[in-house]
Design a protein around this motif. Sequence first.
Motif, PDB file in Angstrom:
ATOM      1  N   TYR A 314       0.845  -1.192   0.000  1.00  0.00           N
ATOM      2  CA  TYR A 314       0.000   0.000   0.000  1.00  0.00           C
ATOM      3  C   TYR A 314       0.876   1.235   0.000  1.00  0.00           C
ATOM      4  CZ  TYR A 314       1.048   0.905   4.921  1.00  0.00           C
ATOM      5  OH  TYR A 314       1.696   1.192   6.092  1.00  0.00           O
ATOM      6  N   ALA A 315       0.275   2.373  -0.328  1.00  0.00           N
ATOM      7  CA  ALA A 315       0.999   3.647  -0.208  1.00  0.00           C
ATOM      8  C   ALA A 315       0.053   4.711   0.336  1.00  0.00           C
ATOM      9  CB  ALA A 315       1.614   4.069  -1.529  1.00  0.00           C
ATOM     10  N   CYS A 354      -7.507  -1.162   0.277  1.00  0.00           N
ATOM     11  CA  CYS A 354      -7.548  -0.119   1.316  1.00  0.00           C
ATOM     12  C   CYS A 354      -8.926   0.515   1.422  1.00  0.00           C
ATOM     13  CB  CYS A 354      -6.480   0.943   1.066  1.00  0.00           C
ATOM     14  SG  CYS A 354      -6.883   2.149  -0.230  1.00  0.00           S
TER      15      CYS A 354
HETATM   16  S1  FES Z   1      -3.058   2.244  -0.967  1.00  0.00           S
HETATM   17 FE1  FES Z   1      -3.352   3.735  -2.561  1.00  0.00          FE
HETATM   18  S2  FES Z   1      -5.238   3.049  -3.424  1.00  0.00           S
HETATM   19 FE2  FES Z   1      -5.031   1.743  -1.732  1.00  0.00          FE
END
Ligand code: FES
Length: 369
Positions: A314-315, A354
């Motif tokens: 994730y980011a 996310c």
């Molecule tokens: S971590 Fe960027 S869209 Fe889910």
Amino acid sequence: MAAEGVAAPVPRHGAFHPLRVIAVDRLTDDSVAVTLQVPPTLRETFRFSPGQHIAVRRFADGAQIRRTYSICTPAPAPEGPSALRVGVRLVEGGEFSTYALKELTVGEVMEVMAPAGRFVLDPRPGHFAAVVGGSGITPVLSIASTLLAREPEARFSLIRGDRTTASTMFLEEVADLKDRWPGRFQLVSVLSREERQAGPVSGRLDEERLTGLLPALLPVESVDGWFLCGPYGMVRGAERALRTLGVARRRIHQEIFHVDAGDSEAVPTGPSPTAAPSRSMVTATLDGRSGTWPVREGESLLEAVERNRPDAPYACKGGVCGTCRAFLVSGEVRMDRNFALEPDEVAAGYVLSCQSRPVDERVELDFDR
Ligand code: FES
């Protein structure tokens, strides 16, 4: 442990690798290009398609910051790149961009995830075009330079919008493309805060202006692929303009760099929250290993997986970067926001973990697909 002389397999997901900074070049008052050295052992890992981005991680005051930045350099040879260059523009209050512009120096080591993203164009014959705003030029520079160098039967039209000439990122690099490929590269630059003595347009690249401008510049309907990149409002306006001009949705690719709080078009997908079960379990496969864990109340599927698998990718955690994309193998989920997945990806069964909350008591995700 790997046998002697045999390289340990490099995890594909979520893992960060240390890359040394070998150049920090000032592009404008508020942007830099950062070049990272890729050691021979990581070249395969960091091989990228033109248009992809990398996620970077930094720890400051005990907190972890993650950001994604697009690669601006042409795609590498098959053995992978010896260096990566990314563009970073200062975001007001942005912790990482402030650090990159004010503190980052040559010799420092950054933690970097393998390249990802599906805003890509692998070179092929045809006419391609991009509409970009501000730092949205970054992945498109990689796309255009790779295409023009590798495919003699390809043409590229770039319509870029910036505030002023002084604030325009990669001015020289784009001018180089024009010099090198005068017959195959078309550039139209639109400035919103600078009056011009000559030149076709000034103002903002919004839906109305693009609807009038694009047909005057190029044969809109015969363009084989459109690449839209920049802030949310510009990208959505450009998409609407293209749809009005008869361009099929499947020919439009988009990457959003920034979403303002007021941008609320991101309608949730899936059943309403009232359908959420009180207890649910998520099964996830990541780098070939699977596990099943409970999803706590209010948690996203990513958060449930991350508690048990810290290597979950994730980011932004905001539905924008797409790093957390996973294939929904079974069960139903509700996605709160989606600024990253194209309609065909959603139709094919991909979700942003996310932003996904379970609707069924059991859901299964595959991060490897
Ligand atoms: S971590 Fe960027 S869209 Fe889910």
